[in-house]
Design a protein around this motif. Structure first.
Motif, short mmCIF file in Angstrom:
data_model
loop_
_atom_site.label_atom_id
_atom_site.label_comp_id
_atom_site.label_asym_id
_atom_site.label_seq_id
_atom_site.Cartn_x
_atom_site.Cartn_y
_atom_site.Cartn_z
N THR A 121 12.47 131.45 -41.35
CA THR A 121 11.64 132.66 -41.48
C THR A 121 11.30 132.95 -42.94
O THR A 121 10.40 133.74 -43.22
CB THR A 121 12.34 133.89 -40.86
OG1 THR A 121 13.51 134.21 -41.63
CG2 THR A 121 12.72 133.64 -39.41
N LYS A 122 12.02 132.30 -43.86
CA LYS A 122 11.75 132.49 -45.29
C LYS A 122 10.60 131.61 -45.78
O LYS A 122 10.10 131.78 -46.89
CB LYS A 122 13.00 132.17 -46.12
CG LYS A 122 14.24 132.98 -45.75
CD LYS A 122 14.09 134.43 -46.12
CE LYS A 122 15.39 135.19 -45.88
NZ LYS A 122 15.26 136.63 -46.16
N LEU A 124 6.81 129.53 -45.71
CA LEU A 124 5.40 129.76 -45.41
C LEU A 124 5.07 128.90 -44.19
O LEU A 124 5.11 127.67 -44.25
CB LEU A 124 4.53 129.34 -46.60
CG LEU A 124 3.02 129.26 -46.36
CD1 LEU A 124 2.47 130.61 -45.91
CD2 LEU A 124 2.31 128.77 -47.61
N LEU A 179 1.73 133.28 -52.15
CA LEU A 179 2.41 134.19 -51.23
C LEU A 179 1.89 135.62 -51.32
O LEU A 179 2.23 136.45 -50.47
CB LEU A 179 3.92 134.15 -51.50
CG LEU A 179 4.54 132.75 -51.28
CD1 LEU A 179 5.98 132.73 -51.75
CD2 LEU A 179 4.43 132.35 -49.81
N CYS A 180 1.07 135.92 -52.32
CA CYS A 180 0.42 137.23 -52.43
C CYS A 180 -0.93 137.26 -51.72
O CYS A 180 -1.50 138.34 -51.49
CB CYS A 180 0.21 137.61 -53.89
SG CYS A 180 1.73 137.95 -54.81
N LYS A 206 5.91 141.37 -53.64
CA LYS A 206 6.25 140.67 -52.39
C LYS A 206 6.32 139.17 -52.62
O LYS A 206 7.23 138.49 -52.14
CB LYS A 206 5.19 140.98 -51.32
CG LYS A 206 5.47 140.30 -49.98
CD LYS A 206 4.35 140.54 -48.98
CE LYS A 206 3.13 139.69 -49.31
NZ LYS A 206 2.10 139.76 -48.23
N GLY A 207 5.35 138.64 -53.38
CA GLY A 207 5.33 137.21 -53.67
C GLY A 207 6.55 136.78 -54.47
O GLY A 207 7.14 135.73 -54.20
N ARG A 209 9.50 138.21 -54.50
CA ARG A 209 10.67 138.26 -53.62
C ARG A 209 10.71 137.05 -52.69
O ARG A 209 11.78 136.46 -52.46
CB ARG A 209 10.67 139.55 -52.78
CG ARG A 209 11.03 140.81 -53.57
CD ARG A 209 11.45 141.93 -52.61
NE ARG A 209 10.47 142.17 -51.56
CZ ARG A 209 9.47 143.05 -51.66
NH1 ARG A 209 9.32 143.75 -52.77
NH2 ARG A 209 8.61 143.21 -50.66
N ARG A 210 9.55 136.66 -52.17
CA ARG A 210 9.52 135.52 -51.25
C ARG A 210 9.86 134.21 -51.95
O ARG A 210 10.55 133.36 -51.39
CB ARG A 210 8.14 135.41 -50.57
CG ARG A 210 7.89 136.49 -49.54
CD ARG A 210 6.74 136.10 -48.61
NE ARG A 210 7.07 134.95 -47.77
CZ ARG A 210 6.22 134.34 -46.95
NH1 ARG A 210 4.96 134.77 -46.88
NH2 ARG A 210 6.59 133.32 -46.21
N GLY A 213 13.54 134.11 -52.33
CA GLY A 213 14.16 133.80 -51.04
C GLY A 213 14.07 132.31 -50.72
O GLY A 213 15.03 131.71 -50.21
N MET A 214 12.92 131.70 -51.02
CA MET A 214 12.75 130.27 -50.78
C MET A 214 13.70 129.45 -51.65
O MET A 214 14.26 128.45 -51.21
CB MET A 214 11.30 129.86 -51.05
CG MET A 214 10.30 130.37 -50.02
SD MET A 214 8.62 129.81 -50.39
CE MET A 214 7.72 130.47 -48.99
#
Length: 248
Positions: A121-122, A124, A179-180, A206-207, A209-210, A213-214
């Motif tokens: 879920t993390k 793309l 990711l943005c 948000k980008g 943070r993602r 996470g990746m």
């Protein structure tokens, strides 16, 4: 006279032979990073010792004060040294390839086990095809970009983890930009085709943070080079042409 000279040579060679153990000990003290496999009195130079270390052959004197490195030829132009080292080089290369294959197998087994803990879920997510393709990629990696060409037209659901270990000053801004975006899959495709190289990029919280996470998910695998693929749980490291067949 000839008999006297011959006898002297034989005696000198015998004395050298008795001294092999001491010479090896001296050599090993001076060449601490070199594994000495074998020492013998040189057939071509009876006053020197011939040393075999892996695929290499060189010579030293009784005092181990000098080394002579190079190939010995007879007067007909035959490379006597090459004849000795050729089989050693072949064996050395064979062992190296075997060790590399074992190391790759160990790494793949480790990655397959670690992949069970990866949170998809993390990633793309791109597409809805029958093959599950999990890829750890980097926007600045040449082979990552080449591998995208191999995936074109594949029947797959792709989970992309963008890593930033390589060239972070460029790869992270591009990863965040992807990711943005309103359509990250489209933007990812643009980036991997090189369309955004040198262009203005978008940034957002948000980008950021993602991407973090990746990177945490990628860390679960330990060290690896990009691109790294799990195609229906089969590991493929690098832009291997086999990828094209695996995603048909």
């Amino acid at each position: 006279m000839k008999k006297t000279v011959l006898a002297s040579i034989v005696l000198a060679s015998a004395l050298l032979g008795d001294n092999i153990g001491a010479v090896k000990e001296k050599l090993q003290q001076k060449l601490v990073n070199t594994k000495i496999d074998h020492i013998e009195v040189s057939a071509q130079f009876p006053s020197l010792y011939e040393i075999h270390a892996g695929p290499n052959v060189f010579f030293t004197n009784d005092e181990v004060s000098h080394l002579m490195i190079g190939h010995v030829f007879d007067m007909n132009g035959t490379d006597l040294t090459q004849a000795k080292i050729a089989p050693k080089i072949q064996e050395f290369q064979k062992r190296a390839m075997e060790e590399q294959a074992k190391e790759e197998a160990r790494a793949k087994a480790k990655w397959v086990e670690a992949k069970k803990t990866i949170d998809l879920t993390k990633a793309l997510k791109i597409g809805k095809g029958k093959h599950e393709v999990v890829v750890f990629s980097n926007t600045e990696c040449h082979w990552c970009r080449k591998s995208e060409e191999l995936l074109k037209g594949g029947d797959m659901t792709k989970y992309v983890f963008l890593t930033t270990n390589m060239a972070p000053q460029m790869s992270r801004p591009k990863s965040v930009h992807i990711l943005c975006a309103k359509d990250p899959a489209k933007e990812y495709d643009k980036v991997m085709r090189g369309e955004l190289d040198g262009k203005a990029l978008v940034s957002c919280e948000k980008g950021e943070r993602r991407v973090d996470g990746m990177m945490k998910e990628a860390a679960k695998l330990g060290g690896f080079g990009t691109p790294l693929f799990f195609i229906d749980n089969q590991v493929v490291n690098g832009a291997n042409p086999i990828i094209k067949d695996l995603v048909k």
